[in-house]
Enzyme design. Structure first.
Site, PDB file in Angstrom:
ATOM      1  N   HIS A 180       0.837  -1.222   0.000  1.00  0.00           N
ATOM      2  CA  HIS A 180       0.000   0.000   0.000  1.00  0.00           C
ATOM      3  C   HIS A 180       0.870   1.270   0.000  1.00  0.00           C
ATOM      4  CE1 HIS A 180      -3.353  -2.685   1.334  1.00  0.00           C
ATOM      5  NE2 HIS A 180      -2.374  -3.259   2.015  1.00  0.00           N
ATOM      6  N   SER A 209      15.295  22.140 -14.794  1.00  0.00           N
ATOM      7  CA  SER A 209      14.119  22.956 -15.064  1.00  0.00           C
ATOM      8  C   SER A 209      14.588  24.328 -15.516  1.00  0.00           C
ATOM      9  CB  SER A 209      13.280  23.077 -13.793  1.00  0.00           C
ATOM     10  OG  SER A 209      12.525  24.272 -13.833  1.00  0.00           O
ATOM     11  N   LYS A 267      16.260  21.781  -9.622  1.00  0.00           N
ATOM     12  CA  LYS A 267      15.591  20.551 -10.038  1.00  0.00           C
ATOM     13  C   LYS A 267      16.484  19.587 -10.805  1.00  0.00           C
ATOM     14  CE  LYS A 267      11.332  20.325 -10.683  1.00  0.00           C
ATOM     15  NZ  LYS A 267      10.108  19.819 -10.155  1.00  0.00           N
ATOM     16  N   GLU A 289       9.992   8.979 -16.330  1.00  0.00           N
ATOM     17  CA  GLU A 289       8.611   9.415 -16.558  1.00  0.00           C
ATOM     18  C   GLU A 289       8.133   9.004 -17.949  1.00  0.00           C
ATOM     19  OE1 GLU A 289       8.060  13.682 -15.105  1.00  0.00           O
ATOM     20  OE2 GLU A 289      10.199  13.346 -14.842  1.00  0.00           O
TER      21      GLU A 289
END
Ligand code: ARG
Length: 468
Positions: free
Chosen positions: A157, A278, A284, A291
């Protein structure tokens, strides 16, 4: 002007829209190698069976090889008016060798031709994907062997469940990928029958030798039913279904990479090679490759859905709908191939932060099960009672915002008087993973054994590849 390949009974050429919707050359030119390979085998067979003269076969073979060189060098002009790869090549053959080109299509149709080309393409690509999956397995196993004892939290979970090791976690994907390979190999076995010679749908009256063409093209045997041969695309469906499952596995791993590289988790670090910055936030490091592996899975699943839907209403045998099989199949398998390359790269690139992982492994009362197991083992409590006692201890610790090991012995004994100081030993995460010695468990000893088994197996396969 009507089409030279099939326009005998047509007075005029097609409407512009007809040409646009009908043409597949924009995407099926990818099949050029397979198409020439199939035509060479077909021509050789027509010669051996005496259906064509040796001179015609020589001219056709020479012409096809010249076309192969033209396409390879980029000097071939593909024409939309010629619809598809089959007619583009045949038309060029006529330009090169004259009327003998027209004899190549004896005892053949584009229906068995395209079924053959697609099988060859899917088969070749499945073979390449298999090697790529093996490479990902190798990358994972090598990391797993190094980090067989590195403790990290195991989750259910996405909540801390029990400590596991990083190596154990990586080897879980090696197992999934092994099943992916076995599904692809299984699909390959069924796909490896040659439809060539089924002709349009009913077979042919010419004395062809289907066994010879099947063998020449590396198929195990010719297909047994001509109607089936030109009708089904289940070979592509199976490959894309197996590819979808594999893409799903890669997507889950990619999601973990995304999570693990956040400052909140901080379990692993990817180098500049597999991250981007970024344009506005200088701090970043985005895991774009991971992704995209996660995102691209959708394309693969979409191709499977599209192909199933396209096929489901078609009466036997060939219908032009089936031309729509190509883009999705090409895209799905090539997308998977790209994702595998990206995952292999990221696995080799990633560096775990062992301290952070170990610290996280102890959070969330991850060794509560070890405590319950101790109560069962040492105090002979039924597991359900042990679970209850442990739950009360976790509750006490959690109320005070401390770990189980920080509860005093007296506090524990207030809940269960028979508890002794010995219990503290089982509350450490290292001890916890070391105790999970059951077959397939997370104990470093087990993980090392599994990693060695995989290294041996993958090494054996690689040696077989080289000698083949
Ligand atoms: N381009 C066609 C396809 O991909 C080739 C087969 C055409 N057959 C036909 N009977 N029109 O399906």
């Amino acid at each position: 002007m009507s089409n030279r390949m099939w326009g005998g009974r047509f007075a005029t050429g097609p409407d512009a829209i007809m040409e646009e919707i009908n043409a597949s050359i924009g995407f099926d030119q990818k099949l050029w190698r397979q198409d020439i390979q199939g035509s060479l085998a077909h021509a050789a067979m027509l010669g051996k069976t005496g259906i064509l003269t040796a001179d015609d076969v020589a001219a056709i073979t020479g012409g096809l090889k010249a076309i192969e060189a033209e396409i390879e060098s980029g000097s071939f002009t593909f024409s939309r008016a010629l619809e598809d790869i089959h007619m583009n090549i045949e038309s060029r053959l006529r330009e090169l060798i004259g009327p003998a080109a027209g004899r190549l299509h004896t005892a053949r149709s584009r229906n068995d031709q395209v079924a053959t080309d697609m099988r060859l393409w899917v088969r070749d690509t499945v073979d390449q994907i298999d090697q790529q999956i093996a490479d990902v397995q190798l990358a994972l196993t090598e990391k797993a062997a190094i980090f067989a004892g590195a403790v990290m939290p195991g989750f259910t979970h996405l909540q801390s469940a029990q400590p596991v090791t990083f190596g154990h976690h990586l080897l879980a994907y090696v197992e999934m990928l092994a099943r992916d390979r076995s599904r692809l190999a299984d699909a390959r076995r069924r796909m490896n029958e040659c439809p060539l010679g089924a002709a349009a749908l009913a077979g042919t009256s010419f004395p062809i030798d289907r066994h010879a063409t099947a063998k020449a093209l590396g198929f195990d045997r010719p297909t047994a039913n001509s109607l089936d041969s030109v009708s089904d695309r289940d070979f592509a469906l199976e490959a894309v279904a197996a590819a979808s499952i594999c893409a799903m596995h890669l997507s889950r791993f990619a999601e973990e990479i995304v999570l693990w590289t956040t400052p909140q988790f901080g379990f692993i670090r990817l180098s500049d090679s597999f991250t981007t910055g970024s344009s506005i936030m200088p701090q970043k490091r985005n895991p774009d490759a991971a992704e995209l592996v996660r995102g691209k899975a959708g394309r693969v699943f979409g191709a499977l859905q599209a192909l199933l839907t396209m096929m489901k209403g078609l009466p036997l045998t060939y219908s032009k709908d089936m031309q729509e099989d190509k883009e999705g199949v090409f895209d799905a398998l090539q997308t998977l191939s790209l994702c595998l390359a990206a995952i292999a790269g990221m696995v080799r690139d990633m560096q775990p932060d062992l301290k952070t992982m170990k610290k996280a492994a102890g959070l969330g009362y991850a060794t509560a099960t070890d405590l319950a197991d101790w109560l069962v083992r040492v105090l002979k409590m039924p597991f359900r009672d042990a679970h209850h006692v442990t739950g009360r201890l976790v509750g006490m610790a959690s109320e005070r915002g401390i770990g189980l090991e920080k509860l005093g012995l007296a506090e524990m004994q207030a809940v269960e008087p028979r508890i002794t100081a010995e219990v503290l030993e089982v509350l450490g995460v290292e001890r916890s993973v070391r105790s999970r010695v059951s077959h397939g468990g997370t104990a470093p000893r087990q993980v090392r054994a599994q990693a060695s088994r995989w290294l041996r197996q993958l090494g054996r396969e690689a040696r077989k590849q080289v000698s083949a």
